[in-house]
Design a protein around this motif. Structure first.
Motif, PDB file in Angstrom:
ATOM      1  N   MET A 178       0.825  -1.185   0.000  1.00 37.09           N
ATOM      2  CA  MET A 178       0.000   0.000   0.000  1.00 37.09           C
ATOM      3  C   MET A 178       0.877   1.261   0.000  1.00 37.09           C
ATOM      4  SD  MET A 178      -3.032   0.940   2.509  1.00 37.09           S
ATOM      5  CE  MET A 178      -3.402   2.619   2.839  1.00 37.09           C
ATOM      6  N   ILE A 179       1.887   1.310   0.846  1.00 35.66           N
ATOM      7  CA  ILE A 179       2.785   2.462   0.889  1.00 35.66           C
ATOM      8  C   ILE A 179       3.564   2.559  -0.423  1.00 35.66           C
ATOM      9  CG2 ILE A 179       4.804   3.457   2.046  1.00 35.66           C
ATOM     10  CD1 ILE A 179       2.303   3.734   3.675  1.00 35.66           C
ATOM     11  N   LYS A 180       3.972   1.417  -0.944  1.00 34.31           N
ATOM     12  CA  LYS A 180       4.729   1.417  -2.192  1.00 34.31           C
ATOM     13  C   LYS A 180       3.878   1.958  -3.343  1.00 34.31           C
ATOM     14  CE  LYS A 180       7.816  -1.416  -4.871  1.00 34.31           C
ATOM     15  NZ  LYS A 180       8.490  -2.685  -5.008  1.00 34.31           N
ATOM     16  N   GLU A 181       2.594   1.607  -3.368  1.00 31.25           N
ATOM     17  CA  GLU A 181       1.688   2.140  -4.385  1.00 31.25           C
ATOM     18  C   GLU A 181       1.552   3.647  -4.272  1.00 31.25           C
ATOM     19  OE1 GLU A 181      -2.190   0.401  -4.655  1.00 31.25           O
ATOM     20  OE2 GLU A 181      -1.378  -1.608  -4.436  1.00 31.25           O
ATOM     21  N   LEU A 182       1.411   4.135  -3.039  1.00 31.45           N
ATOM     22  CA  LEU A 182       1.277   5.574  -2.810  1.00 31.45           C
ATOM     23  C   LEU A 182       2.521   6.319  -3.283  1.00 31.45           C
ATOM     24  CD1 LEU A 182      -0.362   7.912  -1.575  1.00 31.45           C
ATOM     25  CD2 LEU A 182       0.832   7.459   0.560  1.00 31.45           C
ATOM     26  N   ILE A 183       3.688   5.799  -2.977  1.00 33.33           N
ATOM     27  CA  ILE A 183       4.935   6.430  -3.424  1.00 33.33           C
ATOM     28  C   ILE A 183       5.040   6.389  -4.945  1.00 33.33           C
ATOM     29  CG2 ILE A 183       7.444   6.179  -3.419  1.00 33.33           C
ATOM     30  CD1 ILE A 183       7.198   5.355  -0.481  1.00 33.33           C
ATOM     31  N   ASN A 184       4.706   5.267  -5.544  1.00 36.35           N
ATOM     32  CA  ASN A 184       4.777   5.162  -7.001  1.00 36.35           C
ATOM     33  C   ASN A 184       3.801   6.108  -7.689  1.00 36.35           C
ATOM     34  OD1 ASN A 184       6.842   3.311  -7.118  1.00 36.35           O
ATOM     35  ND2 ASN A 184       5.476   1.551  -7.117  1.00 36.35           N
ATOM     36  N   GLU A 185       2.588   6.235  -7.174  1.00 37.98           N
ATOM     37  CA  GLU A 185       1.600   7.122  -7.782  1.00 37.98           C
ATOM     38  C   GLU A 185       1.954   8.592  -7.571  1.00 37.98           C
ATOM     39  OE1 GLU A 185      -2.216   6.097  -6.249  1.00 37.98           O
ATOM     40  OE2 GLU A 185      -2.174   4.099  -7.130  1.00 37.98           O
ATOM     41  N   THR A 186       2.571   8.909  -6.442  1.00 38.31           N
ATOM     42  CA  THR A 186       2.878  10.296  -6.128  1.00 38.31           C
ATOM     43  C   THR A 186       4.172  10.767  -6.780  1.00 38.31           C
ATOM     44  OG1 THR A 186       1.786  10.026  -3.998  1.00 38.31           O
ATOM     45  CG2 THR A 186       3.212  11.935  -4.248  1.00 38.31           C
ATOM     46  N   LEU A 187       5.224   9.985  -6.660  1.00 41.25           N
ATOM     47  CA  LEU A 187       6.537  10.423  -7.122  1.00 41.25           C
ATOM     48  C   LEU A 187       6.914   9.909  -8.509  1.00 41.25           C
ATOM     49  CD1 LEU A 187       8.498  10.028  -3.767  1.00 41.25           C
ATOM     50  CD2 LEU A 187       7.420  12.072  -4.693  1.00 41.25           C
ATOM     51  N   LYS A 188       6.189   8.919  -9.011  1.00 34.63           N
ATOM     52  CA  LYS A 188       6.469   8.365 -10.331  1.00 34.63           C
ATOM     53  C   LYS A 188       5.186   8.379 -11.158  1.00 34.63           C
ATOM     54  CE  LYS A 188       9.082   4.501 -10.037  1.00 34.63           C
ATOM     55  NZ  LYS A 188       9.569   3.226  -9.491  1.00 34.63           N
ATOM     56  N   PRO A 189       4.754   9.555 -11.628  1.00 28.23           N
ATOM     57  CA  PRO A 189       3.460   9.641 -12.294  1.00 28.23           C
ATOM     58  C   PRO A 189       3.369   8.853 -13.604  1.00 28.23           C
ATOM     59  CG  PRO A 189       4.636  11.710 -12.500  1.00 28.23           C
ATOM     60  CD  PRO A 189       5.432  10.841 -11.576  1.00 28.23           C
ATOM     61  N   SER A 190       4.442   8.806 -14.385  1.00 29.60           N
ATOM     62  CA  SER A 190       4.392   8.077 -15.655  1.00 29.60           C
ATOM     63  C   SER A 190       5.400   6.938 -15.680  1.00 29.60           C
ATOM     64  CB  SER A 190       4.640   9.041 -16.814  1.00 29.60           C
ATOM     65  OG  SER A 190       5.908   9.651 -16.670  1.00 29.60           O
ATOM     66  N   GLY A 191       5.708   6.414 -14.506  1.00 31.57           N
ATOM     67  CA  GLY A 191       6.662   5.316 -14.417  1.00 31.57           C
ATOM     68  C   GLY A 191       8.100   5.764 -14.229  1.00 31.57           C
ATOM     69  N   LYS A 192       8.353   7.059 -14.392  1.00 27.59           N
ATOM     70  CA  LYS A 192       9.693   7.606 -14.189  1.00 27.59           C
ATOM     71  C   LYS A 192       9.650   8.546 -12.995  1.00 27.59           C
ATOM     72  CE  LYS A 192      10.175   9.426 -18.226  1.00 27.59           C
ATOM     73  NZ  LYS A 192      10.691  10.108 -19.405  1.00 27.59           N
ATOM     74  N   TRP A 193      10.775   8.668 -12.295  1.00 27.78           N
ATOM     75  CA  TRP A 193      10.837   9.562 -11.153  1.00 27.78           C
ATOM     76  C   TRP A 193      10.681  11.000 -11.611  1.00 27.78           C
ATOM     77  CZ3 TRP A 193      10.628   7.896  -6.311  1.00 27.78           C
ATOM     78  CH2 TRP A 193      11.000   6.592  -6.042  1.00 27.78           C
ATOM     79  N   SER A 194       9.823  11.748 -10.940  1.00 21.74           N
ATOM     80  CA  SER A 194       9.650  13.167 -11.215  1.00 21.74           C
ATOM     81  C   SER A 194      10.557  13.943 -10.266  1.00 21.74           C
ATOM     82  CB  SER A 194       8.194  13.568 -11.002  1.00 21.74           C
ATOM     83  OG  SER A 194       8.066  14.969 -11.057  1.00 21.74           O
ATOM     84  N   ILE A 195      11.543  14.648 -10.833  1.00 21.90           N
ATOM     85  CA  ILE A 195      12.510  15.371 -10.009  1.00 21.90           C
ATOM     86  C   ILE A 195      11.826  16.467  -9.202  1.00 21.90           C
ATOM     87  CG2 ILE A 195      14.551  16.860 -10.090  1.00 21.90           C
ATOM     88  CD1 ILE A 195      15.125  13.908 -10.580  1.00 21.90           C
ATOM     89  N   LYS A 196      10.868  17.181  -9.816  1.00 22.98           N
ATOM     90  CA  LYS A 196      10.169  18.247  -9.090  1.00 22.98           C
ATOM     91  C   LYS A 196       9.407  17.686  -7.894  1.00 22.98           C
ATOM     92  CE  LYS A 196       8.207  20.069 -12.737  1.00 22.98           C
ATOM     93  NZ  LYS A 196       7.334  20.841 -13.591  1.00 22.98           N
ATOM     94  N   ARG A 197       8.700  16.607  -8.105  1.00 17.53           N
ATOM     95  CA  ARG A 197       7.922  16.008  -7.015  1.00 17.53           C
ATOM     96  C   ARG A 197       8.830  15.444  -5.931  1.00 17.53           C
ATOM     97  NH1 ARG A 197       2.647  13.001  -9.456  1.00 17.53           N
ATOM     98  NH2 ARG A 197       1.944  14.702 -10.767  1.00 17.53           N
TER      99      ARG A 197
END
Length: 79
Positions: free
Chosen positions: A1-20
């Protein structure tokens, strides 16, 4: 559950978002910096705390703003 939240928040399109990622990190650094005097005598400088929070809010704001510009929106006034 936590891993999903981190992936949805910080990796919107499967790649890490530097701004986020930087906004998330600077927010938690600001919280830790504010709570540091509870653990050890330390003088918290307000400009450092406010600067970290301002950076965090600006990074999130830019992310939302860039998404809003990229996606067309329709309102009741447009019809």
């Amino acid at each position: 559950m936590i891993k999903e939240l981190i992936n949805e928040t910080l990796k919107p399109s499967g790649k890490w978002s530097i701004k986020r990622l930087s906004a998330f990190t600077s927010f938690w650094i600001a919280v830790f910096y504010a709570l540091l005097p509870l653990l050890k005598p330390f003088k918290v400088h307000e400009f450092v705390f406010v600067g970290l929070l301002t950076y965090s809010a600006t990074a999130i704001g830019l992310t939302v703003w860039s998404k809003k510009i990229k996606t067309p929106h329709s309102t009741a006034q447009d019809n």
